[in-house]
Design an enzyme around this catalytic site. Structure first.
Site, mmCIF file in Angstrom:
data_model
loop_
_atom_site.group_PDB
_atom_site.id
_atom_site.type_symbol
_atom_site.label_atom_id
_atom_site.label_comp_id
_atom_site.label_asym_id
_atom_site.label_seq_id
_atom_site.Cartn_x
_atom_site.Cartn_y
_atom_site.Cartn_z
ATOM 1 N N HIS A 164 -15.917 -4.502 7.595
ATOM 2 C CA HIS A 164 -15.191 -4.575 6.317
ATOM 3 C C HIS A 164 -15.691 -5.689 5.406
ATOM 4 O O HIS A 164 -15.022 -6.074 4.462
ATOM 5 C CB HIS A 164 -13.681 -4.694 6.555
ATOM 6 C CG HIS A 164 -13.152 -3.621 7.457
ATOM 7 N ND1 HIS A 164 -13.325 -2.288 7.185
ATOM 8 C CD2 HIS A 164 -12.517 -3.679 8.647
ATOM 9 C CE1 HIS A 164 -12.805 -1.565 8.169
ATOM 10 N NE2 HIS A 164 -12.314 -2.381 9.072
ATOM 11 N N LYS A 178 0.811 -1.218 0.000
ATOM 12 C CA LYS A 178 0.000 0.000 0.000
ATOM 13 C C LYS A 178 0.850 1.276 0.000
ATOM 14 O O LYS A 178 0.408 2.299 -0.527
ATOM 15 C CB LYS A 178 -0.973 -0.017 1.184
ATOM 16 C CG LYS A 178 -1.875 -1.265 1.245
ATOM 17 C CD LYS A 178 -2.650 -1.528 -0.043
ATOM 18 C CE LYS A 178 -3.348 -2.879 -0.014
ATOM 19 N NZ LYS A 178 -3.912 -3.273 -1.325
ATOM 20 N N ARG A 202 -8.235 -7.787 -9.004
ATOM 21 C CA ARG A 202 -8.955 -9.040 -9.241
ATOM 22 C C ARG A 202 -10.385 -8.740 -9.679
ATOM 23 O O ARG A 202 -10.836 -7.601 -9.604
ATOM 24 C CB ARG A 202 -9.026 -9.834 -7.933
ATOM 25 C CG ARG A 202 -9.760 -9.047 -6.845
ATOM 26 C CD ARG A 202 -10.145 -9.861 -5.638
ATOM 27 N NE ARG A 202 -11.053 -9.116 -4.778
ATOM 28 C CZ ARG A 202 -10.689 -8.270 -3.830
ATOM 29 N NH1 ARG A 202 -9.402 -8.025 -3.618
ATOM 30 N NH2 ARG A 202 -11.595 -7.629 -3.109
HETATM 31 C C1 MV4 Z 1 -9.929 4.840 6.061
HETATM 32 C C2 MV4 Z 1 -11.041 5.361 6.751
HETATM 33 C C3 MV4 Z 1 -10.986 6.665 7.141
HETATM 34 N N1 MV4 Z 1 -9.894 7.412 6.880
HETATM 35 N N2 MV4 Z 1 -8.862 5.613 5.830
HETATM 36 C C4 MV4 Z 1 -11.415 0.320 5.748
HETATM 37 C C5 MV4 Z 1 -11.110 -0.684 4.694
HETATM 38 C C6 MV4 Z 1 -9.869 -0.216 4.036
HETATM 39 N N3 MV4 Z 1 -9.944 -0.407 2.624
HETATM 40 C C7 MV4 Z 1 -9.753 1.220 4.405
HETATM 41 N N4 MV4 Z 1 -10.755 1.518 5.382
HETATM 42 C C8 MV4 Z 1 -10.912 2.758 5.846
HETATM 43 N N5 MV4 Z 1 -9.876 3.590 5.631
HETATM 44 C C9 MV4 Z 1 -8.860 6.873 6.237
HETATM 45 N N6 MV4 Z 1 -7.790 7.610 6.012
HETATM 46 C C10 MV4 Z 1 -12.117 4.532 6.971
HETATM 47 C C11 MV4 Z 1 -12.061 3.217 6.526
HETATM 48 C C12 MV4 Z 1 -13.202 2.445 6.794
HETATM 49 C C13 MV4 Z 1 -13.976 1.951 5.752
HETATM 50 C C14 MV4 Z 1 -13.658 2.169 4.419
HETATM 51 C C15 MV4 Z 1 -14.431 1.651 3.405
HETATM 52 C C16 MV4 Z 1 -15.562 0.926 3.726
HETATM 53 C C17 MV4 Z 1 -15.886 0.700 5.030
HETATM 54 C C18 MV4 Z 1 -15.106 1.206 6.059
HETATM 55 C C19 MV4 Z 1 -15.466 0.954 7.377
HETATM 56 C C20 MV4 Z 1 -14.703 1.445 8.389
HETATM 57 C C21 MV4 Z 1 -13.551 2.182 8.097
#
Ligand code: MV4
Length: 507
Positions: A238, A119, A295
């Site tokens: 998630h 990442k 994917r």
């Molecule tokens: C974040 C965020 C808030 N701020 N990054 C969760 C899965 C991963 N792909 C990244 N995620 C998140 N990253 C920053 N800088 C909040 C989440 C997140 C989230 C993102 C997408 C879908 C659901 C989520 C549930 C909780 C937190």
């Protein structure tokens, strides 16, 4: 001209293996299944033209065994391997190993997988390509001083994420200054344990965001298009639960911008195949690149329905070296699609997986309904893998029609033998906030009580006992008739109608 793919080994199981083989069949391509001990009776084994046993039930001893799978590909004369999602789908080494064995990997290059899989490298690459990323570090966090300095710049709250993580694994939220150093230490040791790599990075925390992703397709000749967005904010821990396209919050201007960035992201890693660019989007439609999934994704069918493209077929054409048969201007979104993931789980018991034997299944049909599944009556869902039973995808001319159709389809859907998330999904489809498109990634936690509430039910204990008996003895007709006639004596002849009115069929 390269030799065309004639036989594909599908290195996966369940609904996605069947989904991939369906496109193979339409293209006149032979399919080869591989299966573990627990999957001897699985649908993908029955659907395939050939099937090979590859090992014991745990995926580490079967679906993750690269050597074994490549050996079966050679043995069966398959010229390509489709990895589906999960398992080996985002494994750069596997993509490389297929190439070395002279087998086409239906997916991107090892370089694209590893660049996007790391990442921190992905963030750097996106910054260089001009794609907006969340404010934060561009290098791995090597010292406490560096962490404190970065956090001062971007401001609290922040997230610490593992470079080798993704999809929410190895993330920590920091709201207060005193928590910074302990969280940093904790995140690093956790990342080391989970991924064997303690590299972490810091991002500004985006509060109450939307998760919106763009589907892209890129060929081996430098052409890339996007197939618009999917709104994936309805998720729990998630795990996506409901996805839809178009996103209720999207505007044509932002869609065009994000789409162009998604294409730029793919081109920055010389991507070929199908991929997804995940963005995090705040309420003001500020958007930032989060990660790329290299994917085919679970939720690809909603895009297929609205854009009118068979994504698996495109993956195979791309792997064959064909030039994309359309350009961006040819692609339009038409109507609205929603997907519900049906899980074998006990939503009233902390969503505990509830694998078991399917006693009865009645799948929804009718206008605008697609059902991608793999279970059948008498099939036992194994404990070893993801408990997803199927995906229900509907299309409507408008979002309102799609929601009404999803409610109708969920109403028709009957499964006995295992507990499922169908009722929970029905409540989502009835939620006022979902219906007006007013939701973000906190939707489920914010509405959990209502989504889990017992539905009002006008049945008495005897009614419930009767219906239970009916289900229990459904394979023993005589006993059912006996039970029913006894109940009719007790309750009068209207038990059936009363039962239907109160939705008793789904007990
Ligand atoms: C974040 C965020 C808030 N701020 N990054 C969760 C899965 C991963 N792909 C990244 N995620 C998140 N990253 C920053 N800088 C909040 C989440 C997140 C989230 C993102 C997408 C879908 C659901 C989520 C549930 C909780 C937190």
């Amino acid at each position: 001209m390269q030799k065309m793919i004639k036989k594909v080994l599908v290195a996966n199981r369940g609904e996605i293996a069947v989904r991939i083989m369906r496109s193979c069949r339409e293209m006149g391509i032979q399919s080869v299944a591989v299966f573990s001990e627990a999957d001897r009776t699985s649908m993908h084994v029955r659907y395939a033209d050939e099937a090979y046993y590859i090992g014991p039930s745990p995926s580490a001893e079967s679906y993750l065994k690269m050597d074994k799978i490549i050996e079966v590909a050679k043995l069966s004369g398959a010229d390509a391997i489709h990895p589906g999602y999960g398992f080996l789908s985002e494994n750069a080494k596997f993509s490389a190993r297929c190439g070395e064995a002279g087998i086409i990997f239906i997916g991107p290059s090892p370089f694209a997988i590893s660049t996007m899989g790391d990442k921190i490298t992905a963030r750097k690459t996106m910054i260089a390509a001009g794609v907006p990323v969340v404010p934060g570090t561009t290098e791995k966090v090597t010292s406490d001083e560096f962490a404190l300095k970065t956090i001062k710049e971007v401001g609290l709250p922040v997230m610490i994420k593992a470079s080798a993580g993704g999809g929410g694994k190895g993330m920590r939220l920091i709201r207060e200054e005193k928590d910074i150093l302990p969280a940093l230490r904790g995140a690093k040791s956790e990342a080391m344990t989970a991924f064997g790599d303690d590299a972490v990075y810091i991002e500004k925390y985006i509060d109450s965001p939307h998760h919106i992703e763009f589907q892209i397709l890129a060929d081996k000749h430098g052409n890339a298009v996007h197939l618009f967005e999917r709104e994936c904010s309805v998720q729990r821990r998630h795990q996506k639960v409901v996805e839809e396209t178009p996103s209720p919050i999207m505007t044509p201007k932002v869609r065009a911008e994000m789409g162009a960035y998604a294409v730029a992201a793919a081109k920055a890693v010389n991507y070929d195949g199908a991929g997804t660019i995940e963005f995090i989007v705040d309420d003001n439609l500020n958007y930032y690149f989060l990660e790329m999934n290299t994917r085919l994704q679970v939720e690809h069918p909603i895009t297929e329905r609205v854009v009118g493209v068979d994504i698996v077929k495109e993956q195979i054409n791309i792997a064959n070296g064909k030039v994309l048969s359309f350009v961006q201007e040819n692609l339009k979104q038409s109507g609205h699609a929603i997907e519900c993931r049906i899980y074998a789980e006990d939503t009233d018991n902390n969503f505990m997986p509830n694998p078991g034997t399917i006693k009865h299944i009645q799948e929804p049909l009718g206008l605008g309904v697609r059902h991608d599944g793999y279970v059948y009556e008498g099939y036992t869902i194994p404990i070893y893998y993801d408990p997803m039973i199927s995906k229900l995808i509907v299309w409507g001319q408008t979002r309102g029609e799609a929601i009404a159709r999803m409610r109708r389809a969920l109403y028709e859907y009957k499964i006995t033998g295992v507990k499922t998330s169908i009722k929970f999904l029905e409540r989502i489809m009835e939620s006022p906030d979902f219906c007006i498109g007013n939701y973000n990634t906190h939707f489920i936690e914010n509405n959990l009580e209502r989504l889990l509430a017992d539905s009002e039910c006008d049945l008495n204990c005897e009614d419930i006992a009767l219906i239970s008996a009916f289900i229990e003895y459904s394979d023993k007709l005589d006993k059912v008739k006996q039970t029913v006639s006894m109940a009719t004596l007790r309750h009068g002849a209207d038990w059936k109608a009363r039962g239907r009115r109160s939705g008793v069929n789904r007990l």
